[in-house]
Write a protein that holds these residues in place. Sequence first.
Motif, mmCIF file in Angstrom:
data_model
loop_
_atom_site.group_PDB
_atom_site.id
_atom_site.type_symbol
_atom_site.label_atom_id
_atom_site.label_comp_id
_atom_site.label_asym_id
_atom_site.label_seq_id
_atom_site.Cartn_x
_atom_site.Cartn_y
_atom_site.Cartn_z
ATOM 1 N N ASP A 257 40.029 10.096 37.286
ATOM 2 C CA ASP A 257 41.189 10.813 37.956
ATOM 3 C C ASP A 257 40.289 12.417 38.984
ATOM 4 O OD1 ASP A 257 43.012 10.509 36.042
ATOM 5 O OD2 ASP A 257 42.735 11.686 34.733
ATOM 6 N N ARG A 274 49.549 20.542 45.173
ATOM 7 C CA ARG A 274 49.195 20.737 43.198
ATOM 8 C C ARG A 274 50.346 19.508 43.284
ATOM 9 N NH1 ARG A 274 46.553 22.400 39.018
ATOM 10 N NH2 ARG A 274 48.735 22.624 37.598
ATOM 11 N N GLU A 275 51.331 19.259 43.527
ATOM 12 C CA GLU A 275 52.673 18.911 43.363
ATOM 13 C C GLU A 275 52.604 17.411 43.832
ATOM 14 O OE1 GLU A 275 52.979 21.776 44.610
ATOM 15 O OE2 GLU A 275 53.276 22.618 42.407
ATOM 16 N N SER A 278 49.413 15.496 42.058
ATOM 17 C CA SER A 278 50.274 15.102 40.677
ATOM 18 C C SER A 278 51.415 13.722 40.550
ATOM 19 C CB SER A 278 51.069 16.171 40.212
ATOM 20 O OG SER A 278 51.163 15.366 38.838
ATOM 21 N N ASN A 279 52.298 13.432 42.183
ATOM 22 C CA ASN A 279 52.967 12.674 42.551
ATOM 23 C C ASN A 279 51.779 11.287 42.700
ATOM 24 O OD1 ASN A 279 55.565 14.265 41.909
ATOM 25 N ND2 ASN A 279 55.896 14.938 44.021
ATOM 26 N N SER A 282 49.888 10.098 39.811
ATOM 27 C CA SER A 282 49.845 9.942 38.270
ATOM 28 C C SER A 282 49.310 11.010 37.280
ATOM 29 C CB SER A 282 50.279 8.472 37.719
ATOM 30 O OG SER A 282 51.214 7.733 38.735
ATOM 31 N N ILE A 283 48.783 11.920 37.940
ATOM 32 C CA ILE A 283 48.374 13.215 36.229
ATOM 33 C C ILE A 283 48.369 13.794 36.636
ATOM 34 C CG2 ILE A 283 46.052 14.203 35.919
ATOM 35 C CD1 ILE A 283 44.610 12.910 38.628
ATOM 36 N N PRO A 284 49.455 14.443 35.503
ATOM 37 C CA PRO A 284 50.534 15.009 34.871
ATOM 38 C C PRO A 284 49.745 16.606 35.190
ATOM 39 C CG PRO A 284 49.985 13.966 32.740
ATOM 40 C CD PRO A 284 48.713 13.418 34.158
ATOM 41 N N LEU A 285 51.037 17.645 36.192
ATOM 42 C CA LEU A 285 50.569 18.576 36.355
ATOM 43 C C LEU A 285 49.586 19.773 35.456
ATOM 44 C CD1 LEU A 285 53.567 19.867 38.666
ATOM 45 C CD2 LEU A 285 51.104 19.684 38.893
ATOM 46 N N GLY A 286 50.292 19.548 34.347
ATOM 47 C CA GLY A 286 49.473 20.438 33.332
ATOM 48 C C GLY A 286 48.358 20.637 33.580
ATOM 49 N N LEU A 289 45.370 17.633 35.238
ATOM 50 C CA LEU A 289 45.165 18.112 36.560
ATOM 51 C C LEU A 289 44.161 19.262 36.760
ATOM 52 C CD1 LEU A 289 45.392 16.755 39.866
ATOM 53 C CD2 LEU A 289 47.598 18.045 39.945
#
Length: 478
Positions: A257, A274-275, A278-279, A282-286, A289
């Motif tokens: 990651d 961050r957004e 993530s997009n 494909s690492i989740p925003l929670g 990441l």
Amino acid sequence: MIVGRKEEIAELEKLYYSDRPEFVAVYGRRRVGKTFLIKQALKDRITFQHTGVSPVDQDSDKSRMKVQLESFYYALLNQGLEGYKQPKSWMEAFFQLEQLLQHLDTGERQVVFIDELPWMDTPRSGFLPAFENFWNGWCSGRDNIMLIVCGSATSWILSNLSRNKGGLYGRLTAEIKLSPFTLRECEEYFEHTQIQMSQYDILQSYMVFGGIPYYISYFQKGLSFEQNVDKILFGSKPRLRDEFNRLFAAIFNNPEDSKKVVRLLATRHAGFTREEISNATSIPLGGGLTNTLAALVESDFIMRYNPYGKAKSVECYKLMDNFCLFWLKYVKANACDAGFANDNMTSDIMKAWHGVAFEEVCWQHIEQIKRALQIAGVKSSVSAWSVKGDDEQEGVQIDLLILRDDNVVNLCEMKFASAPYHISKDEEMRLRHRIEALKSTLSPKQTVHLTMITTYGVAYGKHSGIVQKEVTMENLFK
């Protein structure tokens, strides 16, 4: 001889001669020289030392714990332990260390140096509770103990020691973060090793390797900058074979990651939110990441900043590790080309990289830039500004802004060139557009100073009058 590191050496000396138990954490990016600093600063004064075993190339969690305990036991034997069998747990291992230290105690300061401590904390091994017990139950009651721990996994050091909420809360007596060399310290290193390098070539070496002592230690006398880069990074047997992958595997719990994020940030100089990260990855925003970004920031691979003109809640992350940038752009695809740097360093293939890498070096030497501008004592912040263009208006890209409390904003244009930089008529028009665009966002009491940061200065000419301030390569070395 240690180049630089004067403040860190003085701090270690002060702690060594204190009259109380000391618990010191030294951390920083892998290869930055932490172990060398400690061993040189406390030469011949270390009572016990041990280095955790690298997790790279190790298999299961269970075997990793076994390897770490076995290695620790052999260190105890090598340094005088007798009469004990190999420990089966970390609690037993630290008890054996206590026995050894008591046996060696002469009343003088005892320095215990554990290098790469995070590697020893393998999953479900019970390492951290045992280590807490070692400090709280034994070391803290002995005025002559100086426990120094070291680690490249900066996020582990900070989470488990510096910001520990449990048994080690508030126990550290000192923290020393070791940063990469500055340009001046690199120059001192090459002078010390009698390697003849111009400031221009030292700057280029910084653009490739950053100020990482381990990397530049491979430079050889009698070779050009380009020849050294080829020997270290390219060909069939480079000195730093697969360094990028090994670097991440040795530092991060989630190396894949972390590499995804770094690869993405290498594609856009201004960075990503961050957004966007993530997009794209494909690492989740929670938490995943969040933890990955925090670990990369704390290890100095990336930086977080608030882009100019955006709400304070908006944060961008940009790549700050010169070595990773160069590796991803050139080494990964051309590793087998033994003469790649020698053949291409001055070609158009590397022209774009030179510009981006020089800008990164400028960001890493903000304090030197402020001193050159004689604003070191003025409160200020740094940022970047990017506005997309459309059919009606040209976009704006400013890679470095120094926003000062004295109502001056330095709009910094950074240009890497092999000679004094010439400003053309077209470029003057572009610069004026950027100045006016920036002015439209400022209050009437603020003014903009176009500041050129170049290698050899701005050539005097018809269009150079627009420049208010200049910073040269020589200033970055001060």
